[in-house]
Write an enzyme that holds these catalytic residues in place. Structure first.
Site, PDB file in Angstrom:
ATOM      1  CG  ASP A 174      -1.785   1.213   1.329  1.00  0.00           C
ATOM      2  OD1 ASP A 174      -1.832   2.003   0.373  1.00  0.00           O
ATOM      3  OD2 ASP A 174      -2.433   1.375   2.387  1.00  0.00           O
ATOM      4  CD  GLU A 206      -3.856   7.161  -0.014  1.00  0.00           C
ATOM      5  OE1 GLU A 206      -5.018   6.754  -0.122  1.00  0.00           O
ATOM      6  OE2 GLU A 206      -3.087   6.702   0.866  1.00  0.00           O
ATOM      7  CD  GLU A 207      -1.290   5.081   3.378  1.00  0.00           C
ATOM      8  OE1 GLU A 207      -2.205   5.216   4.211  1.00  0.00           O
ATOM      9  OE2 GLU A 207      -1.217   4.125   2.585  1.00  0.00           O
ATOM     10  CG  ASP A 229      -4.590   2.819  -2.733  1.00  0.00           C
ATOM     11  OD1 ASP A 229      -3.875   1.978  -2.136  1.00  0.00           O
ATOM     12  OD2 ASP A 229      -4.690   3.992  -2.345  1.00  0.00           O
ATOM     13  CG  HIS A 316      -2.212   0.664   6.871  1.00  0.00           C
ATOM     14  ND1 HIS A 316      -2.736   1.864   7.303  1.00  0.00           N
ATOM     15  CD2 HIS A 316      -2.107   0.780   5.520  1.00  0.00           C
ATOM     16  CE1 HIS A 316      -2.946   2.653   6.243  1.00  0.00           C
ATOM     17  NE2 HIS A 316      -2.574   2.006   5.156  1.00  0.00           N
TER      18      HIS A 316
HETATM   19 ZN   LIG Z   1      -3.171   3.315  -0.245  1.00  0.00          ZN
END
Ligand SMILES: [Zn+2]
Length: 352
Positions: A174, A206-207, A229, A316
């Protein structure tokens, strides 16, 4: 065949939101082998172009990852950290970390917590919080401050590894996998191009709030955009399919459907998949998605946008898992779609 060496090299770079330079440089180096134009904007988004006709198709994959930041160094040299992006602190306990210190030097440490032997019964039952964890670099404060400063970035010390021919595990899939797919799709398009001007973008930050998507889509002003994504796979124990649907690793790339997605682009993607014999999965997204697609769609007067996702387990964490066949499907789908929309304009995508 997709370029696995390039993918593993991308995954091995440290690039939390705000410090994507190392990853962007690797992406850029690869792009320069086949793109007509490669450039980086002042926010850090990097663009790779092929073709100069109509329409302009933006392909966005975010190059940043969730990471850690030095918040405070105590008198004994223990380092308290903040999350850059959304961490489950349980994932961090006992992990090794890799920080980028002075002059870009890698400094390794471990994330410490009291061992089970001395945890009180009430502590054992509670989820651990970020402020109860620290990084131990094995150094005194004096030695540590020669190499690490407040505000320095780090990640968990894991790189990519293929468990089988198809299953890849890594931290930062990710969304390094999305940044990889958009560039591979550009490469495939360049081998057999149409009229479309295709611009792959490695977006930043983005995060921490889809920030690079905002600046890059304003800057580029594309006629159409596809964000790439990862999405939560639901093919492992403990997931309630009644609430989040049925998404499998190896089941093909996932097309999001909902208000964040332009219905004309969605239908054209489905049609392309059918024509090319690519199996896809559909994900219901009844609100703005937590992806670059969200901000891109709302840029300027509205940009016709779609979201293609790769099913991913254990998001994550240092061991995110994807199936490379889904990645190959996405690359083929996007490069074929780019050819299919040759000569179209933004007006062709007015939803009704
Ligand atoms: Zn992402």
């Amino acid at each position: 065949m997709i370029n696995k060496d390039f993918l593993l090299k991308l995954l091995s770079q440290v690039g939390p939101s705000g410090d994507e330079g190392r990853v962007s440089r690797v992406w850029r180096e690869e792009a320069e082998k086949f793109a007509k134009k490669v450039y980086t904007d002042t926010h850090g988004n990097t663009y790779a172009e092929f073709g100069d006709g109509k329409p302009t198709l933006m392909l966005a994959g975010h190059i940043d990852e969730i990471g850690l930041m030095v918040q405070y160094i105590d008198d004994n040299g223990f380092v308290y950290i903040s999350g850059v992006g959304g961490w489950d602190p349980q994932v961090l306990v006992g992990q090794r970390v890799r920080f980028i210190g002075k002059d870009g030097k890698v400094v390794k440490g471990v994330i410490g917590r009291k061992p089970i032997h001395i945890l009180k019964p009430e502590e054992r039952d509670k989820a651990v919080k970020m402020e109860e964890l620290w990084v131990d670099f094995g150094m005194t404060k004096e030695d540590l401050e020669k190499v690490i400063s407040v505000g320095d970035y780090g990640v968990l010390d894991w790189d990519g590894e293929f468990l089988t021919d198809f299953r890849l595990v890594s931290r930062a899939l990710d969304d390094r996998i999305g940044a990889f797919i958009v560039l591979e799709a550009l490469k495939f398009y360049a081998q057999n191009p149409g009229e479309t001007r295709v611009v792959a973008v490695a977006t930043v930050q983005e995060e921490i709030g889809l920030r690079g998507a905002k600046t890059s889509s304003y800057f580029l002003n594309p006629d159409i955009a596809i964000a790439v994504d990862v999405t939560v796979a639901t093919d492992y124990p403990g997931v309630d399919k009644r609430t989040i649907g049925d998404i499998k690793l190896g089941g093909g790339p996932v097309l999001a459907k909902g208000p964040n997605i332009n219905p004309v682009v969605f239908e054209l993607l489905l049609e392309t998949a059918r024509e090319e014999g690519i199996t896809v999965q559909i994900e219901a997204s009844p609100r703005g998605t937590p992806t670059d697609a969200n901000f891109i769609q709302m840029e300027r007067g509205g940009i016709p946008t779609a979201l293609i996702s790769i099913p991913c387990r254990y998001l994550h964490s240092p061991s995110e898992m994807v199936d490379i066949r889904d990645v190959e499907g996405a690359v083929k789908l996007i490069s074929s779609f780019a050819r299919k929309i040759s000569g179209k304009t933004k007006e062709d995508f007015i939803p009704w």
